[in-house]
Design an enzyme around this catalytic site. Sequence first.
Site, mmCIF file in Angstrom:
data_model
loop_
_atom_site.group_PDB
_atom_site.id
_atom_site.type_symbol
_atom_site.label_atom_id
_atom_site.label_comp_id
_atom_site.label_asym_id
_atom_site.label_seq_id
_atom_site.Cartn_x
_atom_site.Cartn_y
_atom_site.Cartn_z
ATOM 1 C CG ASP A 128 -6.067 -4.599 1.871
ATOM 2 O OD1 ASP A 128 -5.555 -4.393 2.865
ATOM 3 O OD2 ASP A 128 -6.599 -4.100 0.906
ATOM 4 C CB CYS A 153 -7.524 -25.175 8.754
ATOM 5 S SG CYS A 153 -7.979 -25.252 10.153
ATOM 6 C CB CYS A 209 -12.660 -26.291 8.444
ATOM 7 S SG CYS A 209 -11.130 -25.386 8.241
ATOM 8 C CG HIS A 240 -10.042 -22.418 11.733
ATOM 9 N ND1 HIS A 240 -10.711 -23.323 11.168
ATOM 10 C CD2 HIS A 240 -11.448 -21.379 11.856
ATOM 11 C CE1 HIS A 240 -11.986 -23.295 10.926
ATOM 12 N NE2 HIS A 240 -12.516 -21.737 11.241
ATOM 13 C CB CYS A 252 -10.626 -28.055 11.328
ATOM 14 S SG CYS A 252 -11.209 -26.677 11.888
ATOM 15 C CG ASP A 312 -0.226 0.126 2.552
ATOM 16 O OD1 ASP A 312 0.893 -0.027 2.423
ATOM 17 O OD2 ASP A 312 -0.797 -0.224 3.414
#
Lengths: 329, 329
Positions: free
Chosen positions: B219, B268, B266, B297, B271, B37
């Site tokens: 973002d 991830c 999920c 997660h 999980c 940015d």
Amino acid sequence: MILANTYHLWQRPGDALIYKAGGLHKFMNWKGPIFTDSGGFQVYSLSKFRKVMEAGVLFQFDLDGKQEILSPEKSIDIQANLGSDIALILDDFPGYPFEYERSKQSIELTQRWAERAVREHKRIMESGDPINKGQKLWGIVQGATFADLRQQSAESMVSLGFEGFAIGGVAVGEPHEEMMKAVNFAIPFLPETAPKHLLGVGTPFDIVQAVSRGCDTFDCVIPTREARHGRLYIAEPNAPGGEGYSTIDIRLEKHKEDFSPVDPTCNCYLCLNHTRAYIRHLFATGELLGIRLATMHNLRFYLNLMGKIRTAIQYDYFDDMVKNFRQIE
Amino acid sequence: MILANTYHLWQRPGDALIYKAGGLHKFMNWKGPIFTDSGGFQVYSLSKFRKVMEAGVLFQFDLDGKQEILSPEKSIDIQANLGSDIALILDDFPGYPFEYERSKQSIELTQRWAERAVREHKRIMESGDPINKGQKLWGIVQGATFADLRQQSAESMVSLGFEGFAIGGVAVGEPHEEMMKAVNFAIPFLPETAPKHLLGVGTPFDIVQAVSRGCDTFDCVIPTREARHGRLYIAEPNAPGGEGYSTIDIRLEKHKEDFSPVDPTCNCYLCLNHTRAYIRHLFATGELLGIRLATMHNLRFYLNLMGKIRTAIQYDYFDDMVKNFRQIE
């Protein structure tokens, strides 16, 4: 192998919860072996007060101030609920400086506690519903730096039939030489083939010295605590004998523009992927990734050290390693 | 793609150091693309004071109180030193609530700054020694929720020949409907094939709505910040239309003995490997592993959401997804 703290887990989340989860292996999904201590050391180091009695230790939990008695049976009950692979008896030990009379009382009390712990462990394994029916219980040798007390403690522990032993009462503030005395006086009275754990030790130098005296395994906060403070272990292969190590403080200004790895001989994630300048930046800005990478590095340093020790023993040059291995200031 | 903050990196470790390191990709050893940015948003949100002038923004750094001017050229110089793949022009923007006159001044100033930024970027790319000669510079459309201002800003940005555009001035405290107005008024005046980034947005719901209006990339701190506070996103496949999500506060007592995963749908690491009871314990004891697993997660939830959006667009059912996708309270 992970060493899990009985005191901390008893307090939070509680051993009842971990039992419900199916034991500590399942609770944290760790498939490797787990060692648990008795909880006695944190009662000594963290409790607001502590009164050693025949029944056990009366103390106050550090976080909520709750009063409890940690008895030899209670320690076994908790460890059975955790379901560790190796449990330890509750021991009593004097702080540093060591005094003969206090140390003598402590090995005698520890011995009486050990008998109670063995009985309780047997009861649970045989007629309870433990998480881990194969859990081993190890004895602990006390006796500070007094040869006769270490011998007496070792022999009476052996008489209880333990398969493995810990040497305790060290790493309580004594100099390295005193620690080695304690090891020297205990080892000859333990079975040669029994595994021997040195509790709460230590620096890389302590470890190499203790292995040379017959110790096999160790547990210590040093590698992780040092890492969180930015102190990283590095090899010093140019030191005399090709052995030796030192530490660097990665937070120092002098690493700011150093685009080389923390240790070019290290195979940890940090050293393979990042520069001193980058990890220093992470510490300077308080990024948690910094302490994580530093912790991975120091643990790898310790694991690599243990690997080097095993190789040196296997190929019969461990005596040379012991002679040369030291911290370079 | 990682979005890196020009303001933070300018302050620490400084863009000169990162330039010496060979750019931000090398400094942090990240091989994927990097978006930077302009630094303007943190000057707005973190600085102790801030004075917008024709030359740039006079402000004080939040950490050391040092006064600096962030000019359109300075922002480009820093981003060139960082060597990001996509850089952004410095923009001015009013806070919320939006006012027409202030917003009009802001798009006019942003346009004059954009011209200076383009000139400076061209100068560095052509005759400087930039880290990344292929760095792209994107324009930013401002104009709050005023249709004529968004149109004017978009058209004048397009006239400067940017290959990609960001829509800015949103996520400053306005309700969702106002944010979508800003998007609606900007999109039609940007080239259909140009990538469009919505700055600082947002919740999963915001994202699906913004994609339906033509935004491509986003973002936002929400997934990571929420994770650090124990708020975890979970899918609600039983909600109407098979879409929808909710959040849980993993710190709550009710998860204490819940040995099921945070989200059984999920994929991830958290999980697949751990229970609600375990992650709750990590939060309760302040173990840093807790916020790490929670962050993994929530990021996976967002990445999976973007994947679902792409699939829905590809197989032509995105309209249905937009209709049904919402947060279940």
